[in-house]
Design a protein around this motif. Structure first.
Motif, PDB file in Angstrom:
ATOM      1  N   MET A   1     -42.252  -6.112  41.099  1.00 38.80           N
ATOM      2  CA  MET A   1     -41.524  -5.597  39.944  1.00 38.80           C
ATOM      3  C   MET A   1     -40.383  -4.676  40.371  1.00 38.80           C
ATOM      4  O   MET A   1     -39.326  -4.686  39.752  1.00 38.80           O
ATOM      5  CB  MET A   1     -42.474  -4.858  39.006  1.00 38.80           C
ATOM      6  CG  MET A   1     -43.359  -5.763  38.172  1.00 38.80           C
ATOM      7  SD  MET A   1     -42.484  -7.050  37.260  1.00 38.80           S
ATOM      8  CE  MET A   1     -41.658  -6.117  36.013  1.00 38.80           C
ATOM      9  N   ALA A   2     -40.602  -3.908  41.426  1.00 38.35           N
ATOM     10  CA  ALA A   2     -39.543  -3.011  41.891  1.00 38.35           C
ATOM     11  C   ALA A   2     -38.307  -3.809  42.298  1.00 38.35           C
ATOM     12  O   ALA A   2     -37.172  -3.386  42.039  1.00 38.35           O
ATOM     13  CB  ALA A   2     -40.036  -2.168  43.060  1.00 38.35           C
ATOM     14  N   CYS A   3     -38.512  -4.960  42.912  1.00 38.35           N
ATOM     15  CA  CYS A   3     -37.373  -5.798  43.294  1.00 38.35           C
ATOM     16  C   CYS A   3     -36.660  -6.350  42.061  1.00 38.35           C
ATOM     17  O   CYS A   3     -35.431  -6.482  42.062  1.00 38.35           O
ATOM     18  CB  CYS A   3     -37.822  -6.920  44.220  1.00 38.35           C
ATOM     19  SG  CYS A   3     -38.185  -6.335  45.889  1.00 38.35           S
ATOM     20  N   TRP A   4     -37.399  -6.670  41.016  1.00 39.69           N
ATOM     21  CA  TRP A   4     -36.757  -7.132  39.787  1.00 39.69           C
ATOM     22  C   TRP A   4     -35.908  -6.026  39.169  1.00 39.69           C
ATOM     23  O   TRP A   4     -34.819  -6.284  38.654  1.00 39.69           O
ATOM     24  CB  TRP A   4     -37.798  -7.654  38.778  1.00 39.69           C
ATOM     25  CG  TRP A   4     -38.053  -9.111  38.974  1.00 39.69           C
ATOM     26  CD1 TRP A   4     -39.149  -9.685  39.538  1.00 39.69           C
ATOM     27  CD2 TRP A   4     -37.172 -10.172  38.632  1.00 39.69           C
ATOM     28  NE1 TRP A   4     -39.000 -11.049  39.566  1.00 39.69           N
ATOM     29  CE2 TRP A   4     -37.797 -11.374  39.012  1.00 39.69           C
ATOM     30  CE3 TRP A   4     -35.911 -10.251  38.047  1.00 39.69           C
ATOM     31  CZ2 TRP A   4     -37.208 -12.627  38.825  1.00 39.69           C
ATOM     32  CZ3 TRP A   4     -35.326 -11.489  37.859  1.00 39.69           C
ATOM     33  CH2 TRP A   4     -35.972 -12.662  38.247  1.00 39.69           C
ATOM     34  N   VAL A   5     -36.384  -4.808  39.201  1.00 43.76           N
ATOM     35  CA  VAL A   5     -35.601  -3.679  38.686  1.00 43.76           C
ATOM     36  C   VAL A   5     -34.335  -3.511  39.519  1.00 43.76           C
ATOM     37  O   VAL A   5     -33.233  -3.358  38.987  1.00 43.76           O
ATOM     38  CB  VAL A   5     -36.451  -2.385  38.669  1.00 43.76           C
ATOM     39  CG1 VAL A   5     -35.587  -1.168  38.367  1.00 43.76           C
ATOM     40  CG2 VAL A   5     -37.590  -2.507  37.661  1.00 43.76           C
ATOM     41  N   ALA A   6     -34.475  -3.553  40.844  1.00 48.57           N
ATOM     42  CA  ALA A   6     -33.312  -3.423  41.729  1.00 48.57           C
ATOM     43  C   ALA A   6     -32.345  -4.586  41.523  1.00 48.57           C
ATOM     44  O   ALA A   6     -31.120  -4.404  41.495  1.00 48.57           O
ATOM     45  CB  ALA A   6     -33.760  -3.361  43.182  1.00 48.57           C
TER      46      ALA A   6
END
Length: 181
Positions: A1-6
Motif C-alpha cells: 500500500m505504501a508503494c501505491w501511495v507513493a
C-alpha cells in the motif's frame, strides 16, 4: 500500500502541464482501460494471505517479496521517468511547440517507461491480491489500454518529430524493454 501511495503522489504532485498544443482525445480511452485493469486486480481478491501460485507458505513469501521489490522498482521508475519528461508530461497524449523528443534517462531503453512502471504496479498487486483469472483479465485489459495510449502518442510524436521519432521507434521498444545479449 505504501508503494501505491507513493505511486499516486508522483502524478498528483505534478503541476499542471503546459496548456495548448495538439492532443489525442482517444488516449483517454487508454487511460480508462488502464484504470479498469487496476480495478480488476483489486476487485478479484483471494483469501487473505493465500499465495497466487500455490498453497505453499514459502511460495507465498516469495510472491510477497517479489511484489514488494517490483512495486518499489516501479515507483522509482515512474518517478524518474516523470522527472525526466518535465513539462512534456501530461495524462492525455499531447504535444506543444516547445515539446522535446526525450531519449535520455529511462527513455533510452524504453519509449514509455511510465507504462512499464504501471505494469509493474499491476503485477505487484496481482501477486498479493488477485485471483489468477482476475489478474489475467487485468493484464489483458491493461495491455489493450496501453496500446491505445502508445499508438495515440506515437501519431502525435511522428507528426511533430518525423524521421527523428521513426529512428527512435526503430531503436527503442514501446513499453516492455528488450533484454540484449
Amino acid at each position: 500500500m505504501a508503494c501505491w501511495v507513493a505511486f499516486a503522489a508522483i502524478f498528483l504532485s505534478r503541476g499542471k502541464p503546459k496548456s495548448g498544443g495538439t492532443s489525442e482525445k482517444v488516449s483517454r480511452v487508454g487511460v480508462i482501460l488502464q484504470s479498469v485493469s487496476y480495478s480488476l486486480a483489486w476487485m478479484t481478491p483471494r483469501k487473505y494471505a493465500t499465495p497466487l501460485l500455490s498453497n505453499s507458505a514459502w511460495v507465498g513469501w516469495i510472491e510477497a517479496a517479489a511484489a514488494v521489490a517490483i512495486a518499489i522498482a516501479s515507483v522509482w521508475l515512474c518517478k524518474r521517468a516523470v522527472d525526466t519528461l518535465g513539462q512534456n508530461w501530461a495524462v492525455v497524449a499531447r504535444v506543444t511547440d516547445e515539446h522535446e523528443l526525450v531519449r535520455s534517462g529511462p527513455y533510452a531503453w524504453v519509449r514509455n517507461p511510465i507504462y512499464f512502471g504501471m505494469l509493474g504496479m499491476l503485477i505487484a498487486t496481482i501477486l498479493v491480491q488477485s485471483r489468477w483469472w482476475g489478474g489475467l483479465t487485468a493484464l489483458i485489459v491493461f495491455h489493450i489500454g496501453t496500446m491505445v495510449r502508445v499508438r495515440s502518442e506515437e501519431r502525435l510524436l511522428a507528426a511533430q518529430f518525423g524521421s527523428r521519432f521513426d529512428e527512435y521507434k526503430r531503436e527503442v521498444p514501446a513499453y516492455i524493454p528488450r533484454f540484449r545479449n
